[in-house]
Write a protein that holds these residues in place. Structure first.
Motif, PDB file in Angstrom:
ATOM      1  N   VAL A 146     -20.286   3.955   3.757  1.00 15.94           N
ATOM      2  CA  VAL A 146     -19.120   4.809   3.517  1.00 15.94           C
ATOM      3  C   VAL A 146     -17.862   4.177   4.111  1.00 15.94           C
ATOM      4  O   VAL A 146     -16.802   4.155   3.484  1.00 15.94           O
ATOM      5  CB  VAL A 146     -19.338   6.208   4.113  1.00 15.94           C
ATOM      6  CG1 VAL A 146     -18.076   7.063   3.978  1.00 15.94           C
ATOM      7  CG2 VAL A 146     -20.525   6.895   3.452  1.00 15.94           C
ATOM      8  N   LEU A 147     -17.992   3.623   5.321  1.00 18.79           N
ATOM      9  CA  LEU A 147     -16.831   3.093   6.022  1.00 18.79           C
ATOM     10  C   LEU A 147     -16.259   1.854   5.336  1.00 18.79           C
ATOM     11  O   LEU A 147     -15.042   1.701   5.230  1.00 18.79           O
ATOM     12  CB  LEU A 147     -17.224   2.763   7.466  1.00 18.79           C
ATOM     13  CG  LEU A 147     -16.088   2.326   8.392  1.00 18.79           C
ATOM     14  CD1 LEU A 147     -15.039   3.426   8.487  1.00 18.79           C
ATOM     15  CD2 LEU A 147     -16.639   1.995   9.768  1.00 18.79           C
ATOM     16  N   ALA A 148     -17.123   0.955   4.858  1.00 19.61           N
ATOM     17  CA  ALA A 148     -16.644  -0.291   4.253  1.00 19.61           C
ATOM     18  C   ALA A 148     -15.838  -0.035   2.973  1.00 19.61           C
ATOM     19  O   ALA A 148     -14.707  -0.532   2.849  1.00 19.61           O
ATOM     20  CB  ALA A 148     -17.823  -1.225   3.990  1.00 19.61           C
ATOM     21  N   PRO A 149     -16.355   0.723   1.988  1.00 23.92           N
ATOM     22  CA  PRO A 149     -15.527   0.984   0.793  1.00 23.92           C
ATOM     23  C   PRO A 149     -14.258   1.766   1.103  1.00 23.92           C
ATOM     24  O   PRO A 149     -13.213   1.527   0.489  1.00 23.92           O
ATOM     25  CB  PRO A 149     -16.464   1.780  -0.126  1.00 23.92           C
ATOM     26  CG  PRO A 149     -17.842   1.497   0.369  1.00 23.92           C
ATOM     27  CD  PRO A 149     -17.702   1.304   1.844  1.00 23.92           C
ATOM     28  N   LEU A 150     -14.349   2.696   2.068  1.00 23.01           N
ATOM     29  CA  LEU A 150     -13.173   3.487   2.425  1.00 23.01           C
ATOM     30  C   LEU A 150     -12.094   2.619   3.052  1.00 23.01           C
ATOM     31  O   LEU A 150     -10.904   2.737   2.715  1.00 23.01           O
ATOM     32  CB  LEU A 150     -13.582   4.608   3.384  1.00 23.01           C
ATOM     33  CG  LEU A 150     -12.482   5.593   3.796  1.00 23.01           C
ATOM     34  CD1 LEU A 150     -11.956   6.340   2.571  1.00 23.01           C
ATOM     35  CD2 LEU A 150     -13.006   6.577   4.827  1.00 23.01           C
ATOM     36  N   ALA A 151     -12.479   1.729   3.960  1.00 22.90           N
ATOM     37  CA  ALA A 151     -11.507   0.832   4.594  1.00 22.90           C
ATOM     38  C   ALA A 151     -10.895  -0.117   3.572  1.00 22.90           C
ATOM     39  O   ALA A 151      -9.688  -0.392   3.615  1.00 22.90           O
ATOM     40  CB  ALA A 151     -12.187   0.050   5.717  1.00 22.90           C
ATOM     41  N   ARG A 152     -11.702  -0.620   2.661  1.00 21.52           N
ATOM     42  CA  ARG A 152     -11.175  -1.519   1.626  1.00 21.52           C
ATOM     43  C   ARG A 152     -10.205  -0.789   0.709  1.00 21.52           C
ATOM     44  O   ARG A 152      -9.156  -1.348   0.334  1.00 21.52           O
ATOM     45  CB  ARG A 152     -12.328  -2.096   0.813  1.00 21.52           C
ATOM     46  CG  ARG A 152     -11.900  -3.050  -0.301  1.00 21.52           C
ATOM     47  CD  ARG A 152     -13.109  -3.643  -0.982  1.00 21.52           C
ATOM     48  NE  ARG A 152     -12.723  -4.574  -2.042  1.00 21.52           N
ATOM     49  CZ  ARG A 152     -12.578  -4.219  -3.315  1.00 21.52           C
ATOM     50  NH1 ARG A 152     -12.802  -2.958  -3.680  1.00 21.52           N
ATOM     51  NH2 ARG A 152     -12.222  -5.117  -4.219  1.00 21.52           N
ATOM     52  N   LEU A 153     -10.517   0.461   0.355  1.00 21.53           N
ATOM     53  CA  LEU A 153      -9.651   1.225  -0.535  1.00 21.53           C
ATOM     54  C   LEU A 153      -8.322   1.568   0.132  1.00 21.53           C
ATOM     55  O   LEU A 153      -7.249   1.385  -0.471  1.00 21.53           O
ATOM     56  CB  LEU A 153     -10.368   2.506  -0.972  1.00 21.53           C
ATOM     57  CG  LEU A 153      -9.559   3.499  -1.817  1.00 21.53           C
ATOM     58  CD1 LEU A 153      -9.161   2.878  -3.151  1.00 21.53           C
ATOM     59  CD2 LEU A 153     -10.338   4.794  -2.030  1.00 21.53           C
ATOM     60  N   VAL A 154      -8.386   2.042   1.382  1.00 20.36           N
ATOM     61  CA  VAL A 154      -7.174   2.522   2.056  1.00 20.36           C
ATOM     62  C   VAL A 154      -6.316   1.357   2.540  1.00 20.36           C
ATOM     63  O   VAL A 154      -5.131   1.248   2.204  1.00 20.36           O
ATOM     64  CB  VAL A 154      -7.552   3.457   3.229  1.00 20.36           C
ATOM     65  CG1 VAL A 154      -6.291   3.852   4.005  1.00 20.36           C
ATOM     66  CG2 VAL A 154      -8.269   4.697   2.704  1.00 20.36           C
ATOM     67  N   PHE A 155      -6.915   0.467   3.349  1.00 25.04           N
ATOM     68  CA  PHE A 155      -6.125  -0.589   4.001  1.00 25.04           C
ATOM     69  C   PHE A 155      -5.977  -1.847   3.148  1.00 25.04           C
ATOM     70  O   PHE A 155      -5.045  -2.624   3.359  1.00 25.04           O
ATOM     71  CB  PHE A 155      -6.769  -0.967   5.338  1.00 25.04           C
ATOM     72  CG  PHE A 155      -6.842   0.170   6.309  1.00 25.04           C
ATOM     73  CD1 PHE A 155      -5.717   0.615   6.971  1.00 25.04           C
ATOM     74  CD2 PHE A 155      -8.048   0.805   6.550  1.00 25.04           C
ATOM     75  CE1 PHE A 155      -5.778   1.668   7.868  1.00 25.04           C
ATOM     76  CE2 PHE A 155      -8.130   1.861   7.445  1.00 25.04           C
ATOM     77  CZ  PHE A 155      -6.994   2.297   8.103  1.00 25.04           C
ATOM     78  N   GLY A 156      -6.879  -2.039   2.192  1.00 30.06           N
ATOM     79  CA  GLY A 156      -6.794  -3.237   1.383  1.00 30.06           C
ATOM     80  C   GLY A 156      -6.101  -3.056   0.051  1.00 30.06           C
ATOM     81  O   GLY A 156      -5.362  -3.933  -0.392  1.00 30.06           O
ATOM     82  N   GLN A 158      -4.673   0.402  -1.295  1.00 28.95           N
ATOM     83  CA  GLN A 158      -3.560   1.350  -1.331  1.00 28.95           C
ATOM     84  C   GLN A 158      -2.409   0.924  -0.417  1.00 28.95           C
ATOM     85  O   GLN A 158      -1.251   0.879  -0.850  1.00 28.95           O
ATOM     86  CB  GLN A 158      -4.066   2.738  -0.943  1.00 28.95           C
ATOM     87  CG  GLN A 158      -5.032   3.346  -1.955  1.00 28.95           C
ATOM     88  CD  GLN A 158      -5.467   4.750  -1.573  1.00 28.95           C
ATOM     89  OE1 GLN A 158      -5.225   5.220  -0.461  1.00 28.95           O
ATOM     90  NE2 GLN A 158      -6.126   5.439  -2.503  1.00 28.95           N
ATOM     91  N   LEU A 159      -2.698   0.618   0.851  1.00 32.32           N
ATOM     92  CA  LEU A 159      -1.639   0.223   1.779  1.00 32.32           C
ATOM     93  C   LEU A 159      -1.307  -1.264   1.684  1.00 32.32           C
ATOM     94  O   LEU A 159      -0.171  -1.657   1.989  1.00 32.32           O
ATOM     95  CB  LEU A 159      -2.051   0.570   3.216  1.00 32.32           C
ATOM     96  CG  LEU A 159      -2.257   2.058   3.504  1.00 32.32           C
ATOM     97  CD1 LEU A 159      -2.697   2.274   4.952  1.00 32.32           C
ATOM     98  CD2 LEU A 159      -0.978   2.844   3.221  1.00 32.32           C
TER      99      LEU A 159
END
Length: 308
Positions: A146-156, A158-159
């Protein structure tokens, strides 16, 4: 010390053969049809199937297959994958990026866990201690899938703070976000262990004696308390290395990093048994060597420990 090293090396040999045998059994004993799994929906002729079966000794009993593999492994030959590539060449391409990723993750874990753990142990019950407790519980409750896809989506994506993917020649900045995700697997545990060790050592008799002798608080904590508190943290390093390698399968898959975890995931998916066993065999060796190094570091951190 010499006799202890000999005993540990013999244990490592037995562990290595046991681990490789179990992995080999899991990959080959109940394998359905790895050749067809590799080809997918494409048909395979009888001549192609016969040639591949003879090359990988799939027509022999399980123990015969394991013997052929170990004979090649002990001579430095990891064999050929079902994609007709030398496994040693694939390792040479995959290991450098995984080592860089793991080293960055370990450095981040060590800095964050030790610094935050020492501060929490000194100020136990305070605001910083309570905040770190909540944060570590949140991190521990989030699995890596859960953490890896979420971090990639948000910080990689979207931001745009970090690259969403990394290449084989990726540098520090490209691997920073995957390393942060990978290090989150173990940083929470090590932080709490450091905090507990510091809080316990601060109540020890030798700390009261050091303070009675007039030593400054910085020297008591930095020299006496920290050195003894690092022993359980060092103990976790060997175990954490295995956690980082297993977590790299998901992390490298999410960030498309062509490392060890990415190749293992693809090999498991295509039932490429030789490739899986080859990579896992090297992981077992790394895991055993790191644990031996950790045991030897005990004597350097704690003079009461001696290996006879």
């Amino acid at each position: 010390m010499f006799r202890y090293l000999i005993r540990r090396l013999l244990q490592m040999v037995l562990t290595f053969f046991g681990a490789t045998f179990i992995v080999y059994a899991l990959m080959f004993a109940n394998q359905t049809d790895p050749i067809q799994a590799l080809a997918g929906e494409r048909p395979i002729t009888d001549s192609q199937r016969l040639a591949l079966t003879e090359r990988y000794h799939l027509d022999e009993p399980f123990l015969g297959q394991y013997w052929h593999y170990m004979k090649g492994l002990l001579t430095g030959d990891f064999g050929i994958s079902l994609t007709n590539r030398k496994i040693s060449e694939m390792m040479a391409d995959a290991w450098p990026v995984t080592i860089r990723l793991a080293l960055i993750a370990i450095v981040i874990v060590a800095i964050v866990a030790i610094v935050a753990g020492v501060i929490s142990g000194i100020r136990r019950g305070g605001t910083f201690d309570n905040v770190t407790l909540v944060l570590t519980l949140v991190v521990l409750s989030m699995p890596i899938v859960v953490l890896a896809p979420l971090a990639r989506l948000v910080f990689g994506i979207q931001l745009g703070w970090f690259p969403p993917t990394a290449t084989r020649d990726a540098g520090f900045y490209e691997l920073l976000l995957p390393a942060l995700v990978l290090g989150s697997l173990v940083v929470a545990t090590e932080l709490r262990v450091t905090r507990s060790a510091v809080a316990e050592n601060l109540r020890s008799d030798y700390v009261r004696t050091a303070r009675a002798k007039g030593l400054t608080r910085q020297r008591v904590v930095g020299v006496h308390v920290l050195r003894n508190s690092l022993i359980p943290v060092v103990t976790l390093i060997g175990v954490d290395l295995g956690n980082l390698m297993s977590g790299a399968i998901v992390t490298e898959g999410v960030f498309n990093i062509p490392g060890v975890g990415f190749n293992l995931f693809r090999a498991i998916k295509t039932e490429d048994g030789p490739l899986v066993v080859g990579f896992v065999s090297v992981l077992v060796i790394v895991f055993l060597m790191v644990n031996l190094l950790v045991d030897l570091l005990y004597a350097a951190l704690d003079p009461r420990i001696r290996y006879e």
